[in-house]
Design a protein around this motif. Structure first.
Motif, PDB file in Angstrom:
ATOM      1  N   TYR A   1      -5.679   3.644   9.488  1.00 35.01           N
ATOM      2  CA  TYR A   1      -5.510   2.214   9.221  1.00 35.01           C
ATOM      3  C   TYR A   1      -6.444   1.406  10.101  1.00 35.01           C
ATOM      4  O   TYR A   1      -6.926   1.895  11.141  1.00 35.01           O
ATOM      5  CB  TYR A   1      -4.055   1.785   9.426  1.00 35.01           C
ATOM      6  CG  TYR A   1      -3.639   1.658  10.885  1.00 35.01           C
ATOM      7  CD1 TYR A   1      -3.725   0.428  11.543  1.00 35.01           C
ATOM      8  CD2 TYR A   1      -3.141   2.744  11.587  1.00 35.01           C
ATOM      9  CE1 TYR A   1      -3.353   0.300  12.872  1.00 35.01           C
ATOM     10  CE2 TYR A   1      -2.765   2.632  12.906  1.00 35.01           C
ATOM     11  CZ  TYR A   1      -2.867   1.400  13.555  1.00 35.01           C
ATOM     12  OH  TYR A   1      -2.507   1.289  14.869  1.00 35.01           O
ATOM     13  N   LEU A   2      -6.732   0.174   9.692  1.00 38.28           N
ATOM     14  CA  LEU A   2      -7.528  -0.787  10.462  1.00 38.28           C
ATOM     15  C   LEU A   2      -6.792  -2.122  10.455  1.00 38.28           C
ATOM     16  O   LEU A   2      -6.040  -2.421   9.522  1.00 38.28           O
ATOM     17  CB  LEU A   2      -8.921  -1.004   9.857  1.00 38.28           C
ATOM     18  CG  LEU A   2      -9.952   0.115   9.998  1.00 38.28           C
ATOM     19  CD1 LEU A   2      -9.864   1.030   8.808  1.00 38.28           C
ATOM     20  CD2 LEU A   2     -11.343  -0.480  10.108  1.00 38.28           C
ATOM     21  N   THR A   3      -7.030  -2.913  11.476  1.00 37.75           N
ATOM     22  CA  THR A   3      -6.446  -4.247  11.519  1.00 37.75           C
ATOM     23  C   THR A   3      -7.489  -5.290  11.124  1.00 37.75           C
ATOM     24  O   THR A   3      -8.694  -5.080  11.279  1.00 37.75           O
ATOM     25  CB  THR A   3      -5.920  -4.562  12.929  1.00 37.75           C
ATOM     26  OG1 THR A   3      -6.987  -4.417  13.869  1.00 37.75           O
ATOM     27  CG2 THR A   3      -4.784  -3.627  13.311  1.00 37.75           C
TER      28      THR A   3
ATOM     29  N   MET B   1       1.277   5.894   8.133  1.00 37.57           N
ATOM     30  CA  MET B   1       0.587   7.072   8.668  1.00 37.57           C
ATOM     31  C   MET B   1       1.558   8.260   8.716  1.00 37.57           C
ATOM     32  O   MET B   1       1.188   9.390   8.386  1.00 37.57           O
ATOM     33  CB  MET B   1       0.055   6.780  10.071  1.00 37.57           C
ATOM     34  CG  MET B   1      -1.069   5.760  10.107  1.00 37.57           C
ATOM     35  SD  MET B   1      -2.674   6.481   9.725  1.00 37.57           S
ATOM     36  CE  MET B   1      -2.980   7.424  11.198  1.00 37.57           C
ATOM     37  N   ARG B   2       2.807   7.973   9.114  1.00 30.92           N
ATOM     38  CA  ARG B   2       3.807   9.054   9.153  1.00 30.92           C
ATOM     39  C   ARG B   2       4.082   9.596   7.753  1.00 30.92           C
ATOM     40  O   ARG B   2       4.420  10.758   7.563  1.00 30.92           O
ATOM     41  CB  ARG B   2       5.115   8.536   9.756  1.00 30.92           C
ATOM     42  CG  ARG B   2       5.031   8.205  11.236  1.00 30.92           C
ATOM     43  CD  ARG B   2       6.431   8.070  11.834  1.00 30.92           C
ATOM     44  NE  ARG B   2       6.403   7.351  13.097  1.00 30.92           N
ATOM     45  CZ  ARG B   2       6.749   6.073  13.233  1.00 30.92           C
ATOM     46  NH1 ARG B   2       7.165   5.387  12.172  1.00 30.92           N
ATOM     47  NH2 ARG B   2       6.691   5.481  14.409  1.00 30.92           N
ATOM     48  N   ASP B   3       3.943   8.718   6.766  1.00 29.84           N
ATOM     49  CA  ASP B   3       4.206   9.119   5.378  1.00 29.84           C
ATOM     50  C   ASP B   3       2.992   9.759   4.708  1.00 29.84           C
ATOM     51  O   ASP B   3       3.054  10.106   3.529  1.00 29.84           O
ATOM     52  CB  ASP B   3       4.661   7.906   4.554  1.00 29.84           C
ATOM     53  CG  ASP B   3       6.057   7.436   4.955  1.00 29.84           C
ATOM     54  OD1 ASP B   3       6.781   8.234   5.583  1.00 29.84           O
ATOM     55  OD2 ASP B   3       6.403   6.281   4.644  1.00 29.84           O
ATOM     56  N   GLY B   4       1.883   9.858   5.429  1.00 26.14           N
ATOM     57  CA  GLY B   4       0.726  10.567   4.875  1.00 26.14           C
ATOM     58  C   GLY B   4      -0.533   9.759   4.707  1.00 26.14           C
ATOM     59  O   GLY B   4      -1.533  10.277   4.181  1.00 26.14           O
ATOM     60  N   ALA B   5      -0.563   8.497   5.150  1.00 29.53           N
ATOM     61  CA  ALA B   5      -1.807   7.724   5.093  1.00 29.53           C
ATOM     62  C   ALA B   5      -2.833   8.363   6.023  1.00 29.53           C
ATOM     63  O   ALA B   5      -2.480   8.941   7.068  1.00 29.53           O
ATOM     64  CB  ALA B   5      -1.554   6.276   5.483  1.00 29.53           C
ATOM     65  N   TYR B   6      -4.099   8.280   5.668  1.00 30.04           N
ATOM     66  CA  TYR B   6      -5.152   8.921   6.461  1.00 30.04           C
ATOM     67  C   TYR B   6      -5.429   8.136   7.745  1.00 30.04           C
ATOM     68  O   TYR B   6      -5.599   8.716   8.813  1.00 30.04           O
ATOM     69  CB  TYR B   6      -6.425   9.048   5.619  1.00 30.04           C
ATOM     70  CG  TYR B   6      -7.594   9.642   6.365  1.00 30.04           C
ATOM     71  CD1 TYR B   6      -7.646  11.009   6.641  1.00 30.04           C
ATOM     72  CD2 TYR B   6      -8.640   8.832   6.817  1.00 30.04           C
ATOM     73  CE1 TYR B   6      -8.703  11.568   7.340  1.00 30.04           C
ATOM     74  CE2 TYR B   6      -9.713   9.377   7.513  1.00 30.04           C
ATOM     75  CZ  TYR B   6      -9.738  10.742   7.777  1.00 30.04           C
ATOM     76  OH  TYR B   6     -10.778  11.283   8.479  1.00 30.04           O
TER      77      TYR B   6
ATOM     78  N   ALA C   1       0.822  -1.214   0.000  1.00 35.14           N
ATOM     79  CA  ALA C   1       0.000   0.000   0.000  1.00 35.14           C
ATOM     80  C   ALA C   1       0.854   1.261   0.000  1.00 35.14           C
ATOM     81  O   ALA C   1       0.378   2.348  -0.353  1.00 35.14           O
ATOM     82  CB  ALA C   1      -0.941  -0.005   1.204  1.00 35.14           C
ATOM     83  N   LEU C   2       2.128   1.150   0.394  1.00 33.06           N
ATOM     84  CA  LEU C   2       3.016   2.318   0.374  1.00 33.06           C
ATOM     85  C   LEU C   2       3.259   2.804  -1.047  1.00 33.06           C
ATOM     86  O   LEU C   2       3.390   4.005  -1.295  1.00 33.06           O
ATOM     87  CB  LEU C   2       4.340   1.982   1.057  1.00 33.06           C
ATOM     88  CG  LEU C   2       4.258   1.632   2.554  1.00 33.06           C
ATOM     89  CD1 LEU C   2       5.633   1.248   3.078  1.00 33.06           C
ATOM     90  CD2 LEU C   2       3.701   2.808   3.336  1.00 33.06           C
ATOM     91  N   ASP C   3       3.300   1.861  -1.999  1.00 35.94           N
ATOM     92  CA  ASP C   3       3.440   2.244  -3.415  1.00 35.94           C
ATOM     93  C   ASP C   3       2.218   3.037  -3.861  1.00 35.94           C
ATOM     94  O   ASP C   3       2.326   4.032  -4.588  1.00 35.94           O
ATOM     95  CB  ASP C   3       3.603   0.992  -4.283  1.00 35.94           C
ATOM     96  CG  ASP C   3       4.809   0.155  -3.872  1.00 35.94           C
ATOM     97  OD1 ASP C   3       5.873   0.752  -3.620  1.00 35.94           O
ATOM     98  OD2 ASP C   3       4.670  -1.074  -3.790  1.00 35.94           O
TER      99      ASP C   3
ATOM    100  N   THR D   1       1.652  -6.680  11.246  1.00 29.94           N
ATOM    101  CA  THR D   1       2.298  -5.631  10.423  1.00 29.94           C
ATOM    102  C   THR D   1       1.804  -4.236  10.790  1.00 29.94           C
ATOM    103  O   THR D   1       1.856  -3.311   9.984  1.00 29.94           O
ATOM    104  CB  THR D   1       2.036  -5.891   8.928  1.00 29.94           C
ATOM    105  OG1 THR D   1       0.618  -5.987   8.713  1.00 29.94           O
ATOM    106  CG2 THR D   1       2.705  -7.170   8.470  1.00 29.94           C
ATOM    107  N   ILE D   2       1.319  -4.065  12.013  1.00 29.31           N
ATOM    108  CA  ILE D   2       0.829  -2.751  12.463  1.00 29.31           C
ATOM    109  C   ILE D   2       1.938  -1.703  12.393  1.00 29.31           C
ATOM    110  O   ILE D   2       1.701  -0.541  12.048  1.00 29.31           O
ATOM    111  CB  ILE D   2       0.261  -2.842  13.902  1.00 29.31           C
ATOM    112  CG1 ILE D   2      -1.056  -3.623  13.889  1.00 29.31           C
ATOM    113  CG2 ILE D   2       0.035  -1.443  14.482  1.00 29.31           C
ATOM    114  CD1 ILE D   2      -1.680  -3.805  15.250  1.00 29.31           C
ATOM    115  N   GLU D   3       3.170  -2.117  12.698  1.00 29.13           N
ATOM    116  CA  GLU D   3       4.284  -1.173  12.658  1.00 29.13           C
ATOM    117  C   GLU D   3       4.439  -0.555  11.278  1.00 29.13           C
ATOM    118  O   GLU D   3       4.697   0.645  11.140  1.00 29.13           O
ATOM    119  CB  GLU D   3       5.579  -1.896  13.060  1.00 29.13           C
ATOM    120  CG  GLU D   3       6.741  -0.938  13.281  1.00 29.13           C
ATOM    121  CD  GLU D   3       7.962  -1.663  13.796  1.00 29.13           C
ATOM    122  OE1 GLU D   3       9.073  -1.197  13.476  1.00 29.13           O
ATOM    123  OE2 GLU D   3       7.805  -2.674  14.517  1.00 29.13           O
ATOM    124  N   SER D   4       4.232  -1.359  10.225  1.00 32.41           N
ATOM    125  CA  SER D   4       4.306  -0.839   8.855  1.00 32.41           C
ATOM    126  C   SER D   4       3.170   0.148   8.582  1.00 32.41           C
ATOM    127  O   SER D   4       3.350   1.147   7.885  1.00 32.41           O
ATOM    128  CB  SER D   4       4.243  -1.996   7.858  1.00 32.41           C
ATOM    129  OG  SER D   4       5.345  -2.855   8.020  1.00 32.41           O
TER     130      SER D   4
END
Length: 449
Positions: free
Chosen positions: A101-103, A94-99, A62-64, A86-89
């Protein structure tokens, strides 16, 4: 407004169909992709609003997708779905701009709520972008703002008459921006480098107005130790705005008429005519035609002023301009008071648009400054608005069975006169009757006061 677009990215077909089914009842246009490549292709050719993506995909992550989204003019909001391990990812995303996340396993109700909030944010950004473009485009003219048909007609009239010598009469309720229109006329004319002098006639006493307008000679009265130039003389070559012109005393109206006809006047106590080249613009929040009928304004002066008439509509009659004005005032007061960039939620904006604004643009300006000063975050919501915007409408006209028609007619006329600030010409227009009929009914119903 176009339908908002939601992209669902999930490589497992069954899970993807489950997500599509979960949002099938929402008013979104649903798009789907099973890989990072498909998602990025959709991002590049479609203006998306929100993306829900699994973190891990067969050909990437999803980072791509997040990086591709952030390259768009107005980036869609990206919500990442991740497994517990993979919550850490996801936090890194989020730090890179994601709005958000959900697990997994995904709580569909929680996802719907997050998507709805993200959609609101994007809708607000799109609206602000449109407003900024409007502010930079045809909706701004010499400091005046408006995209409505009524304001565009005002702009066109100003362009047509600005570089002539024609006297202009501007009528409109208090707070509609009559002085701004007068300044726009001056700035759009060849007189722009000469003085623009506003004269607030109601602020001058009957004893002072003549000497203020035309000046006086030394010894003209007690205290006149030297000659003084009047405001007309100081404005030579430029423009004079006679604001609240209906307040000029009848005796002074005669002398003003002479200035308009001959371009010359006598200072108080003077014998030598003073010649000036002045463009006169008059403004009033009353109907001068009604003032003439009531004997409070000279008919000949009215016709001399009413060469070109510009009527400014009240703010409640041009609701489509309200978001534009709000955006402008937000930016002005953010800069003036050193506040962060603010946004209104769609619900707060709707409340402001629906409000009748009895004080017109001046009242709107004051309300927005207050909101900027007391904003507690970067978003202004309904609960942040002053109390008058939250209260239900006061004292509505109720229609009871058997109510006499004359009582209903009286209420309708009375409310309309209040709404127009007592302007009978506008009230007649709103009621769909002639002005003569309205005057007759006002007298019959005892509403003269």
């Amino acid at each position: 407004m176009s339908t908002q677009k939601l992209l669902l990215v999930e490589d497992h077909e069954e899970s993807r169909r489950g997500l599509e089914a979960a949002f099938s009842r929402e008013k979104y246009e649903i798009l789907s992709a099973s890989s990072s490549k498909q998602a990025i292709e959709l991002i590049e050719r479609t203006e998306l609003d929100v993306i829900v993506s699994d973190l891990r995909l067969p050909d990437g992550t999803a980072l791509d997708i997040l990086r591709a989204a952030q390259m768009q003019e107005l980036p869609p909001r990206v919500i990442i779905v991740t497994a517990f391990g993979t919550i850490e990812s996801a936090v890194e995303a989020m730090r890179d701009g994601a709005y958000d996340y959900l697990t997994k396993p995904v709580n569909i109700h929680e996802l719907r709520v997050k998507v709805a909030k993200a959609m609101e944010v994007v809708a607000l950004q799109r609206e602000n972008r449109a407003l900024r473009r409007a502010l930079d485009g045809q909706s701004c003219f010499e400091g005046l703002l408006g995209a409505s048909k009524e304001m565009k007609e005002v702009f066109e009239k100003i362009r047509t008459i600005a570089d002539t010598r024609a006297t202009v009469l501007i009528e409109g309720e208090s707070g509609t921006g009559k002085e701004l229109v007068a300044r726009a006329i001056h700035k759009a004319s060849s007189r722009r480098d000469k003085p623009f002098i506003p004269i607030h006639c109601a602020a001058l006493s009957e004893n002072l107005i003549e000497s203020e307008l035309f000046g006086y000679e030394k010894g003209a009265f007690t205290g006149a130790a030297t000659r003084k130039q009047g405001l007309f003389e100081l404005a030579d070559g430029g423009t004079v705005l006679l604001d609240e012109v209906s307040e000029i005393p009848l005796a002074t109206q005669v002398k003003l008429l002479r200035v308009l006809e001959t371009r010359e006047f006598l200072r108080v106590g003077g014998v030598e005519p003073v010649q000036v080249d002045v463009r006169v613009v008059a403004a009033t929040n009353r109907s001068l035609a009604e003032e003439v009928e009531e004997g409070r304004f000279r008919e000949d002066l009215f016709y001399r002023l009413n060469v070109v008439r510009i009527e400014l509509p009240p703010l409640r009659m041009r609701q489509e301009d309200i978001p534009l004005l709000i955006e402008h005032f937000l930016r002005v007061f953010e800069k003036e008071h050193g506040r962060p960039r603010l946004q209104l939620t769609p619900q707060a904006l709707q409340k402001l648009v629906e409000y009748p604004w009895p004080g017109n643009v001046r009242q709107l300006r004051n309300v927005i400054e207050n909101l900027v000063l007391f904003a507690r975050g970067e978003t202004i919501d309904v609960q942040d608005l002053p109390s008058e915007f939250l209260a239900p409408p006061k004292d509505p006209i109720t229609l009871d069975l058997g109510m006499p028609l004359d009582l209903l007619e009286r209420k309708a006329i009375e409310r309309t006169l209040i709404a127009t600030g007592g302007n009978r010409s506008r009230a007649a227009e709103m009621l769909g009757i002639s002005r003569r009929t309205l005057l007759r009914k006002i007298k019959e119903l005892g509403l003269e006061g």
